[in-house]
Scaffold this active site. Structure first.
Site, PDB file in Angstrom:
ATOM      1  N   LYS A  79       0.852  -1.196   0.000  1.00  0.00           N
ATOM      2  CA  LYS A  79       0.000   0.000   0.000  1.00  0.00           C
ATOM      3  C   LYS A  79       0.885   1.243   0.000  1.00  0.00           C
ATOM      4  O   LYS A  79       1.915   1.279   0.689  1.00  0.00           O
ATOM      5  CB  LYS A  79      -0.902  -0.029   1.248  1.00  0.00           C
ATOM      6  CG  LYS A  79      -1.929   1.088   1.291  1.00  0.00           C
ATOM      7  CD  LYS A  79      -2.858   0.930   2.498  1.00  0.00           C
ATOM      8  CE  LYS A  79      -3.906   2.023   2.578  1.00  0.00           C
ATOM      9  NZ  LYS A  79      -4.804   1.857   3.743  1.00  0.00           N
ATOM     10  N   SER A 154      -9.684   1.884   2.768  1.00  0.00           N
ATOM     11  CA  SER A 154      -8.797   2.581   1.869  1.00  0.00           C
ATOM     12  C   SER A 154      -7.765   1.692   1.172  1.00  0.00           C
ATOM     13  O   SER A 154      -7.158   2.128   0.202  1.00  0.00           O
ATOM     14  CB  SER A 154      -8.079   3.689   2.625  1.00  0.00           C
ATOM     15  OG  SER A 154      -7.252   3.154   3.633  1.00  0.00           O
ATOM     16  N   SER A 178      -9.870  -0.222   7.104  1.00  0.00           N
ATOM     17  CA  SER A 178      -9.293  -0.124   5.757  1.00  0.00           C
ATOM     18  C   SER A 178      -8.635  -1.389   5.206  1.00  0.00           C
ATOM     19  O   SER A 178      -8.263  -1.424   4.039  1.00  0.00           O
ATOM     20  CB  SER A 178      -8.269   1.003   5.709  1.00  0.00           C
ATOM     21  OG  SER A 178      -8.943   2.197   5.451  1.00  0.00           O
TER      22      SER A 178
END
Ligand code: GLN
Length: 491
Positions: A79, A154, A178
């Protein structure tokens, strides 16, 4: 079977027995990415050269007969809010578009140390604020199961990448859902470890009392393997828990008999999609069938948790994001004077959701409002922790939904922040309590989309979550596990 279709555990075996080389494995995933990512847009940057270099080195070391970690040569996606030395780390924000960290996050150093090739950095909501990856300043990511839908957020890029077999493993971060919400939207396994179990050093701060690095994988066994590598005490993170070294892969044989399971009443709400709650109930009855004791329990502050989270997280964000002023990091716009420069830099550099959070947080912390908002929210947080503590006197594990609905349409909630915030209702309370929590596939919705359930345990009990998820994966009576993706060569 193509190499990219394998789990990390299987790839690890193939590599150790020298049936395949790390270069073969990397090539297979990079080709898959080249074919699919123009459609899915899970990656902000790809790092093929770096991946091949690591793979070659791993292959050479193996030929020399060196002792290797099981994950040596197994590729990973990261990420883009986890700092990587000499590689952009944008947080999907304009303000960090050209930022290249001068150091590696502790988790990145751990992956590099054992020779895991990096496939690239994955898309996300800007600064991890969001639930759909639509808040990325660059582009939205599509859900591999239905390209007109969001992958969740996210960590949407990481979840989409693993789901579409563009990476066998990915790192994500979870502040208030997330990892778990996107994992459930994409039909993969997402683990948020106990707060403090995995180092936050080098994870770009959103809300420091909640942020946690975790794993997105295809199976619980893969998650265990990756967690064992990244968990552990880190003197560089002041909230790191001591003595948390552990081999989670030791024994994942599920022992469901006599497991005390609390079924969270608030996750069976009539406001939730009926099929989502039915799948959770079915999971509960499977556990019972295998000898678990299942009882309905209440988390009465679930609704207040959402309100508390959306005060605490923005408050911390408003303080953490103060550092992006155009002087120290990335994007900078000149102004008439220093204040004008700050204001233009931040005005142009941040997207609307980030600005909204900074404003809410600054308001909640300001003199005269602090007691009414931030302090009240912190009191709710304490009550939530106490509720969980009491429940874990009687239960080993809590079971609920990972999200109230399957993946929603791209654009469906972008004009209504409150609706967007509500999609985290299942994930917020355990985040506030710092508990380990895992999302795993619970079934396939009649729309063809995956649905997720969530398992939560007491602090440091990730092993319970992994064992129970492993049990469900073994007993799964539905297929397919992967989305069907058919694109012709070259897009
Ligand atoms: N969706 C939640 C938010 O927008 C949680 C995000 C996260 O866990 N990083 O804050």
């Amino acid at each position: 079977m193509e190499l990219f279709e394998n789990t990390a555990v299987e790839l690890s075996r193939l590599l150790r027995t020298k049936e395949v080389s790390a270069v073969d494995v990397v090539r297979s995933f990079l080709e898959r990415i080249e074919l699919l990512d123009p459609h899915l847009k899970a990656f902000i940057i790809r790092t093929p050269d770096m991946a091949f270099n690591t793979a070659k080195e791993v292959d050479n070391r193996r030929i020399r007969g060196e002792e290797m970690h099981p994950l040596a040569g197994v590729p990973v996606a990261i990420k883009d809010n986890i700092s990587t030395l000499d590689l952009p780390t944008t947080c999907a924000s304009r303000i960090l578009e050209n930022y290249i960290p001068p150091y590696d996050a502790t988790v990145i150093a751990a992956l590099k140390n054992v020779g895991m090739p990096f496939l690239g950095k994955t898309n996300m909501d800007e600064f991890a604020m969001g639930s759909s990856t639509e808040n990325s300043a660059f582009f939205p990511t599509c859900n591999p199961w239905d390209l007109s839908r969001v992958p969740g957020g996210s960590s949407g890029g990481s979840a989409a990448a693993v789901s579409a077999a563009m990476a066998p493993l990915a790192l994500g971060s979870d502040t208030g859902g997330s990892i778990r919400q996107p994992a459930s939207f994409c039909g993969v396994t997402g683990l948020r470890p106990t707060y403090g179990r995995v180092s936050r050093y080098g994870l770009v701060a959103f809300a420091s009392s909640l942020d946690q690095v975790g794993t997105i994988t295809l199976t619980a066994l893969d998650s265990a393997l990756l967690l064992s590598l990244i968990a552990g005490y880190d003197p560089l993170d002041s909230t790191s828990l001591p003595g948390s070294e552990f081999d989670y892969t030791d024994d994942l044989e599920p022992d469901i008999k006599n497991l005390r399971v609390g079924l969270i009443k608030q996750h069976l709400s009539a406001d939730f999609d009926q099929e989502v709650t039915d799948a959770v109930l079915k999971a509960a009855s499977i556990l019972e069938e295998y000898g678990a004791e299942v009882q309905e329990v209440s988390l009465p502050l679930t609704d207040y948790g959402l309100g508390a989270y959306y005060l605490i997280a923005p408050s911390e964000a408003s303080s953490n994001l103060g550092r992006y002023d155009g002087v120290r990091y990335g994007y900078a716009v000149n102004g008439e004077n220093i204040e004008d420069m700050f204001s233009r830099t931040r005005g142009e550099g941040f997207g609307p959701e980030v600005k909204r959070r900074i404003m809410i947080g600054t308001y909640a912390l300001s003199a005269g409002y602090y007691d009414a908002y931030y302090l009240q929210a912190m009191k709710v947080r304490t009550l939530i922790r106490n509720d969980y503590k009491a429940l874990f006197n009687d239960f080993d594990i809590l079971l609920g939904a990972a999200s109230p609905t399957p993946a929603f349409k791209i654009g469906e909630k972008t004009d209504d922040p409150l609706q967007m915030y509500l999609s985290d209702i299942c994930n917020i309370t355990d985040s506030l309590a710092g508990l380990p929590s895992l999302a795993v596939l619970s079934g396939i919705h009649s729309s063809g989309l995956p649905m997720g359930m969530q398992l939560t345990a007491s602090p440091m009990q990730e092993i319970m979550l992994l064992k129970t998820a492993n049990f469900f994966e073994k007993s799964r009576d539905f297929s397919p596990l992967r989305p069907v993706l058919e694109f012709s060569e070259g897009g």
